[in-house]
Design a protein around this motif. Structure first.
Motif, PDB file in Angstrom:
ATOM      1  N   LEU A   1       0.859  -1.187   0.000  1.00  0.00           N
ATOM      2  CA  LEU A   1       0.000   0.000   0.000  1.00  0.00           C
ATOM      3  C   LEU A   1       0.893   1.234   0.000  1.00  0.00           C
ATOM      4  N   VAL A   2       0.603   2.190  -0.878  1.00  0.00           N
ATOM      5  CA  VAL A   2       1.490   3.330  -1.083  1.00  0.00           C
ATOM      6  C   VAL A   2       0.728   4.639  -0.874  1.00  0.00           C
ATOM      7  N   ASN A   3       1.330   5.541  -0.105  1.00  0.00           N
ATOM      8  CA  ASN A   3       0.838   6.906   0.078  1.00  0.00           C
ATOM      9  C   ASN A   3      -0.573   6.959   0.671  1.00  0.00           C
ATOM     10  N   SER A   4      -0.645   7.220   1.955  1.00  0.00           N
ATOM     11  CA  SER A   4      -1.940   7.375   2.622  1.00  0.00           C
ATOM     12  C   SER A   4      -2.675   8.586   2.059  1.00  0.00           C
ATOM     13  N   GLN A   5      -3.983   8.433   1.843  1.00  0.00           N
ATOM     14  CA  GLN A   5      -4.789   9.536   1.297  1.00  0.00           C
ATOM     15  C   GLN A   5      -5.227  10.524   2.379  1.00  0.00           C
ATOM     16  N   THR A   6      -5.083  10.120   3.636  1.00  0.00           N
ATOM     17  CA  THR A   6      -5.491  10.992   4.739  1.00  0.00           C
ATOM     18  C   THR A   6      -4.295  11.795   5.238  1.00  0.00           C
ATOM     19  N   ASP A   7      -4.569  12.731   6.123  1.00  0.00           N
ATOM     20  CA  ASP A   7      -3.491  13.528   6.702  1.00  0.00           C
ATOM     21  C   ASP A   7      -2.572  12.669   7.559  1.00  0.00           C
ATOM     22  N   GLU A   8      -3.164  11.605   8.135  1.00  0.00           N
ATOM     23  CA  GLU A   8      -2.361  10.712   8.963  1.00  0.00           C
ATOM     24  C   GLU A   8      -1.625   9.707   8.086  1.00  0.00           C
ATOM     25  N   ARG A   9      -0.395   9.431   8.421  1.00  0.00           N
ATOM     26  CA  ARG A   9       0.372   8.432   7.684  1.00  0.00           C
ATOM     27  C   ARG A   9       0.022   7.043   8.193  1.00  0.00           C
ATOM     28  N   PHE A  10       0.459   6.028   7.418  1.00  0.00           N
ATOM     29  CA  PHE A  10       0.289   4.667   7.900  1.00  0.00           C
ATOM     30  C   PHE A  10       0.980   4.551   9.254  1.00  0.00           C
ATOM     31  N   ASN A  11       0.409   3.737  10.151  1.00  0.00           N
ATOM     32  CA  ASN A  11       1.024   3.573  11.464  1.00  0.00           C
ATOM     33  C   ASN A  11       0.980   2.097  11.884  1.00  0.00           C
ATOM     34  N   GLU A  12       1.547   1.826  13.035  1.00  0.00           N
ATOM     35  CA  GLU A  12       1.653   0.447  13.523  1.00  0.00           C
ATOM     36  C   GLU A  12       0.287  -0.218  13.681  1.00  0.00           C
ATOM     37  N   ALA A  13      -0.756   0.558  13.952  1.00  0.00           N
ATOM     38  CA  ALA A  13      -2.091  -0.004  14.129  1.00  0.00           C
ATOM     39  C   ALA A  13      -2.638  -0.603  12.837  1.00  0.00           C
ATOM     40  N   ASP A  14      -2.060  -0.199  11.686  1.00  0.00           N
ATOM     41  CA  ASP A  14      -2.524  -0.720  10.403  1.00  0.00           C
ATOM     42  C   ASP A  14      -1.960  -2.116  10.110  1.00  0.00           C
ATOM     43  N   LEU A  15      -0.884  -2.493  10.777  1.00  0.00           N
ATOM     44  CA  LEU A  15      -0.214  -3.765  10.469  1.00  0.00           C
ATOM     45  C   LEU A  15      -1.064  -4.999  10.779  1.00  0.00           C
ATOM     46  N   PRO A  16      -1.743  -5.073  11.944  1.00  0.00           N
ATOM     47  CA  PRO A  16      -2.518  -6.290  12.243  1.00  0.00           C
ATOM     48  C   PRO A  16      -3.614  -6.576  11.227  1.00  0.00           C
ATOM     49  N   ILE A  17      -4.340  -5.538  10.808  1.00  0.00           N
ATOM     50  CA  ILE A  17      -5.417  -5.763   9.847  1.00  0.00           C
ATOM     51  C   ILE A  17      -4.844  -6.204   8.499  1.00  0.00           C
ATOM     52  N   LEU A  18      -3.729  -5.601   8.094  1.00  0.00           N
ATOM     53  CA  LEU A  18      -3.115  -5.978   6.824  1.00  0.00           C
ATOM     54  C   LEU A  18      -2.553  -7.398   6.890  1.00  0.00           C
ATOM     55  N   GLU A  19      -2.069  -7.800   8.083  1.00  0.00           N
ATOM     56  CA  GLU A  19      -1.563  -9.159   8.253  1.00  0.00           C
ATOM     57  C   GLU A  19      -2.687 -10.178   8.099  1.00  0.00           C
ATOM     58  N   MET A  20      -3.856  -9.878   8.651  1.00  0.00           N
ATOM     59  CA  MET A  20      -5.002 -10.778   8.507  1.00  0.00           C
ATOM     60  C   MET A  20      -5.432 -10.871   7.046  1.00  0.00           C
ATOM     61  N   VAL A  21      -5.407  -9.738   6.365  1.00  0.00           N
ATOM     62  CA  VAL A  21      -5.774  -9.725   4.947  1.00  0.00           C
ATOM     63  C   VAL A  21      -4.778 -10.547   4.134  1.00  0.00           C
ATOM     64  N   ALA A  22      -3.492 -10.418   4.462  1.00  0.00           N
ATOM     65  CA  ALA A  22      -2.467 -11.190   3.759  1.00  0.00           C
ATOM     66  C   ALA A  22      -2.700 -12.689   3.933  1.00  0.00           C
ATOM     67  N   ASP A  23      -3.174 -13.085   5.118  1.00  0.00           N
ATOM     68  CA  ASP A  23      -3.496 -14.502   5.348  1.00  0.00           C
ATOM     69  C   ASP A  23      -4.636 -14.952   4.442  1.00  0.00           C
ATOM     70  N   PHE A  24      -5.654 -14.092   4.295  1.00  0.00           N
ATOM     71  CA  PHE A  24      -6.770 -14.407   3.403  1.00  0.00           C
ATOM     72  C   PHE A  24      -6.285 -14.528   1.946  1.00  0.00           C
ATOM     73  N   VAL A  25      -5.431 -13.610   1.542  1.00  0.00           N
ATOM     74  CA  VAL A  25      -4.902 -13.634   0.180  1.00  0.00           C
ATOM     75  C   VAL A  25      -4.088 -14.908  -0.049  1.00  0.00           C
ATOM     76  N   ALA A  26      -3.295 -15.297   0.937  1.00  0.00           N
ATOM     77  CA  ALA A  26      -2.497 -16.518   0.827  1.00  0.00           C
ATOM     78  C   ALA A  26      -3.397 -17.734   0.636  1.00  0.00           C
ATOM     79  N   ILE A  27      -4.497 -17.781   1.385  1.00  0.00           N
ATOM     80  CA  ILE A  27      -5.448 -18.891   1.253  1.00  0.00           C
ATOM     81  C   ILE A  27      -6.047 -18.914  -0.148  1.00  0.00           C
ATOM     82  N   ALA A  28      -6.416 -17.734  -0.668  1.00  0.00           N
ATOM     83  CA  ALA A  28      -7.000 -17.652  -2.005  1.00  0.00           C
ATOM     84  C   ALA A  28      -6.023 -18.139  -3.069  1.00  0.00           C
ATOM     85  N   ILE A  29      -4.762 -17.715  -2.959  1.00  0.00           N
ATOM     86  CA  ILE A  29      -3.741 -18.123  -3.928  1.00  0.00           C
ATOM     87  C   ILE A  29      -3.488 -19.620  -3.840  1.00  0.00           C
ATOM     88  N   GLU A  30      -3.351 -20.133  -2.614  1.00  0.00           N
ATOM     89  CA  GLU A  30      -3.076 -21.558  -2.427  1.00  0.00           C
ATOM     90  C   GLU A  30      -4.235 -22.410  -2.942  1.00  0.00           C
TER      91      GLU A  30
END
Length: 349
Positions: free
Chosen positions: A146-175
């Motif tokens: 994910l590149v360049n946050s559209q909001t005034d706030e930049r990406f932060n550590e709180a965004d990592l857990p949700i993205l990690e869960m999504v990556a797990d879903f994507v891995a399942i779909a690919i597999e």
């Protein structure tokens, strides 16, 4: 002070509800009948809305080279990114794929791992990035970026857990998609030669005849078998015979064009379909394969050298036949005319 705290709690709950709703949508997508590409796009579109990124990409690891290929890209520069290759270990995505660890970089200009070549190639400006590996059993399949946050706030550590869960879903779909692809290949492929099996060949020839009829083009069929193949089994055993058949499959794949459709018809008999090819083209291809087999030295497991020849028959639709059965029969009969006379030759119907 109390009001500010209540608003903060409300916003946090609102974000959590949005995250949960997104994960439910993603889970539903995985069990839908959508194609893998559509599932992945749906997943990443939801994530992009959730994390408010200017652009996002899915890069998959290429087997063998380890390079990353931009599989899906939603970005102002997406038409240039699609299919672009990132050499193994290069850039932030390359580092994440190589180490299997996520990265959150608020300012890429201050990170030595950032590779500006991609930005330069697609006329884009990356400022901040969040990158997550897609893993199955510690094997990295790719990277979500994910590149360049559209909001005034930049990406932060709180965004990592949700993205990690999504990556797990994507891995399942690919597999899952790769498992389905492997099963599909097993259903239509001959185990010994790696060519199509005879059942799938009959489906292919019906389709190709119908296509040739619709577009008024020719379709050639090459039918051949190995001369005196029984002698190999009798002299060296059936394992040696199986090795010869496997090697013949490899020679066919290397000698014929990708648009040609080759199958093991049964025993030591093989068929090759040549779409949009007339009799002359069929004879040329059969002649090349004939010489390849004639000049090849087959080796048994014990290292014994085996030399073989083959007999070829070529028939063409619609010049020699008007339906599937007639085309197969004409090519087969022509091959047997070679076997009953000289063997080791090529003949057209």
């Amino acid at each position: 002070m109390t009001i500010d705290h209540s608003e903060s709690v409300f916003l946090a709950l609102q974000k959590r509800n949005l995250e949960l709703a997104t994960l439910v949508e993603i889970a539903k997508a995985l069990t839908s009948t959508l194609s893998l590409e559509e599932v992945l796009k749906l997943i990443l579109e939801r994530v992009s809305l959730l994390l408010q990124s200017q652009s996002w990409s899915l890069l998959l690891v290429e087997e063998g080279s380890g390079d990353l290929i931009f599989e899906i890209a939603v970005s102002p520069a997406s038409e240039h990114l699609q299919g672009m290759r990132l050499p193994h270990g290069q850039g932030i995505a390359g580092w994440v794929a190589e180490h299997g660890q996520p990265l959150l970089i608020p300012d890429v200009r201050r990170d030595s791992r950032f590779a500006p070549q991609v930005d330069a190639a697609v006329a884009f400006s990356t400022q901040s990035i969040i990158c997550m590996p897609i893993k199955i059993r510690d094997k990295v399949l790719g990277v979500i970026e994910l590149v360049n946050s559209q909001t005034d706030e930049r990406f932060n550590e709180a965004d990592l857990p949700i993205l990690e869960m999504v990556a797990d879903f994507v891995a399942i779909a690919i597999e899952n998609a790769r498992h389905v692809e492997r099963i599909s290949q097993l259903i239509i492929t001959d185990d010994l030669t790696g060519l199509f099996n005879s059942r799938h060949f009959h489906a292919l020839i019906e389709y190709e005849i119908e296509r040739a009829r619709r577009y008024e083009t020719s379709l050639s069929l090459v039918f051949f078998d190995l001369d005196h193949f029984k002698t190999v089994n009798d002299t060296f055993g059936h394992l040696a015979g199986s090795r010869v058949l496997s090697e013949t499959g490899r020679l066919i794949r290397e000698t014929t064009r990708k648009v040609n459709l080759a199958a093991r018809y049964g025993g030591d008999e093989f068929v090759i379909l040549l779409p949009a090819a007339d009799k002359a083209a069929g004879l040329v291809m059969a002649g090349n394969l004939h010489q390849t087999i004639r000049n090849h030295v087959f080796l048994t497991d014990e290292g014994h050298a085996v030399r073989l020849t083959a007999s070829f028959g070529v028939a063409t639709f619609p010049a020699d036949a008007t339906c599937k059965q007639d085309l197969i029969s004409r090519a087969d009969q022509t091959m047997y005319r070679v076997k009953e006379s000289t063997r080791d030759g090529v003949l057209g119907a």
